[in-house]
Scaffold this motif. Structure first.
Motif, PDB file in Angstrom:
ATOM      1  N   LYS A   1       0.817  -1.227   0.000  1.00  0.00           N
ATOM      2  CA  LYS A   1       0.000   0.000   0.000  1.00  0.00           C
ATOM      3  C   LYS A   1       0.845   1.269   0.000  1.00  0.00           C
ATOM      4  N   GLN A   2       2.139   1.126   0.335  1.00  0.00           N
ATOM      5  CA  GLN A   2       3.011   2.297   0.406  1.00  0.00           C
ATOM      6  C   GLN A   2       3.439   2.733  -0.998  1.00  0.00           C
ATOM      7  N   ASN A   3       3.828   4.015  -1.108  1.00  0.00           N
ATOM      8  CA  ASN A   3       4.312   4.492  -2.405  1.00  0.00           C
ATOM      9  C   ASN A   3       5.698   3.914  -2.694  1.00  0.00           C
ATOM     10  N   ASP A   4       6.078   3.958  -3.956  1.00  0.00           N
ATOM     11  CA  ASP A   4       7.341   3.336  -4.383  1.00  0.00           C
ATOM     12  C   ASP A   4       8.546   3.893  -3.628  1.00  0.00           C
ATOM     13  N   GLU A   5       8.546   5.200  -3.397  1.00  0.00           N
ATOM     14  CA  GLU A   5       9.692   5.845  -2.751  1.00  0.00           C
ATOM     15  C   GLU A   5       9.932   5.287  -1.346  1.00  0.00           C
ATOM     16  N   SER A   6       8.853   5.096  -0.582  1.00  0.00           N
ATOM     17  CA  SER A   6       8.985   4.581   0.788  1.00  0.00           C
ATOM     18  C   SER A   6       9.554   3.173   0.800  1.00  0.00           C
ATOM     19  N   VAL A   7       9.067   2.336  -0.102  1.00  0.00           N
ATOM     20  CA  VAL A   7       9.523   0.948  -0.151  1.00  0.00           C
ATOM     21  C   VAL A   7      10.964   0.876  -0.634  1.00  0.00           C
ATOM     22  N   ILE A   8      11.318   1.706  -1.608  1.00  0.00           N
ATOM     23  CA  ILE A   8      12.693   1.733  -2.125  1.00  0.00           C
ATOM     24  C   ILE A   8      13.663   2.197  -1.032  1.00  0.00           C
ATOM     25  N   LYS A   9      13.246   3.204  -0.232  1.00  0.00           N
ATOM     26  CA  LYS A   9      14.085   3.681   0.873  1.00  0.00           C
ATOM     27  C   LYS A   9      14.329   2.571   1.895  1.00  0.00           C
ATOM     28  N   LEU A  10      13.276   1.806   2.181  1.00  0.00           N
ATOM     29  CA  LEU A  10      13.406   0.689   3.115  1.00  0.00           C
ATOM     30  C   LEU A  10      14.372  -0.362   2.553  1.00  0.00           C
ATOM     31  N   ALA A  11      14.203  -0.692   1.277  1.00  0.00           N
ATOM     32  CA  ALA A  11      15.068  -1.693   0.640  1.00  0.00           C
ATOM     33  C   ALA A  11      16.526  -1.225   0.636  1.00  0.00           C
ATOM     34  N   GLU A  12      16.748   0.045   0.324  1.00  0.00           N
ATOM     35  CA  GLU A  12      18.104   0.594   0.290  1.00  0.00           C
ATOM     36  C   GLU A  12      18.737   0.589   1.684  1.00  0.00           C
ATOM     37  N   ALA A  13      17.905   0.897   2.702  1.00  0.00           N
ATOM     38  CA  ALA A  13      18.404   0.897   4.083  1.00  0.00           C
ATOM     39  C   ALA A  13      18.835  -0.503   4.502  1.00  0.00           C
ATOM     40  N   LEU A  14      18.066  -1.513   4.090  1.00  0.00           N
ATOM     41  CA  LEU A  14      18.396  -2.903   4.429  1.00  0.00           C
ATOM     42  C   LEU A  14      19.663  -3.364   3.720  1.00  0.00           C
ATOM     43  N   ILE A  15      19.806  -2.974   2.452  1.00  0.00           N
ATOM     44  CA  ILE A  15      21.003  -3.339   1.687  1.00  0.00           C
ATOM     45  C   ILE A  15      22.229  -2.654   2.282  1.00  0.00           C
TER      46      ILE A  15
END
Length: 202
Positions: free
Chosen positions: A35-49
């Motif tokens: 349900k989140q926008n792409d930017e929020s999910v990408i930020k989460l993915a980048e933080a995990l990486i």
């Protein structure tokens, strides 16, 4: 199961591997992320990486850090004569929140556990002894802040035994007892017994 998304199921399967997260919680998280926008999910993915690729461990104390040495070991205002020995990095974070300790740390990265085939050579005890033996870092006190379970007790006993020959090094341990705001009737016998054994003058 027919009608479900295989990609969603793969995400749920991976999320369910997180500690304290079952399949229901994993499904809720996955659907929330959808349900989140792409930017929020990408930020989460980048933080995990970045967490996995960029985080390192301090070569001196062993704490998880952005750099080596860590900010605590680099801090010239910390007391160099005190080393607080803990099991994991999360223990350092908890102690730092209290603002009660201004020395340095040593993270063992585990505890001695014969049942799990973890011996003294499998945790960072040798590195601790090397730090104490260094001429340029005079250690006056080693504070044992390990968990009060059988493995923590065994590890504390082992370290204390190794430090016996060092007359100039005082070995102490954090006090264990009754948590603030707790009534005696809700305290188990082992905790109450330890509180009596660790009692101090008023």
């Amino acid at each position: 199961m027919e009608g479900t998304s295989e990609i969603l199921e793969q995400a749920i399967e991976q999320l369910a591997k997180l500690p304290g997260t079952g399949r229901k919680s994993a499904r809720r998280i996955a659907l929330f992320l959808l349900k989140q926008n792409d930017e929020s999910v990408i930020k989460l993915a980048e933080a995990l990486i970045s967490l996995k690729k960029s985080i390192t461990r301090c070569s001196t104390c062993g704490v998880i850090s952005d750099g080596d040495p860590c900010s605590i070991c680099q801090n010239t205002k910390r007391q160099t004569g005190q080393i607080c020995v803990v099991e994991e990095s999360q223990d350092v974070f908890l102690i730092e929140k209290t603002n009660e300790f201004r020395g340095r740390y040593h993270v063992l990265g585990g505890v001695i556990s014969p049942l799990d085939n973890i011996g003294p050579d499998d945790v960072r005890i040798k590195q601790l002894m090397q730090r104490i033996n260094e001429d340029d870092e005079q250690i006056d006190e080693v504070i044992l802040a390990l968990n009060p379970d059988s493995e923590g007790e065994a590890t504390s006993y082992y370290i204390n035994k190794l430090l016996k020959p060092f007359d100039d090094v005082e070995v102490t341990r954090i006090a264990y007892g009754i948590p603030m705001g707790t009534e005696l009737e809700f305290i188990d016998e082992a905790t109450l017994g330890r509180a009596f054994a660790s009692r101090n003058t008023f």
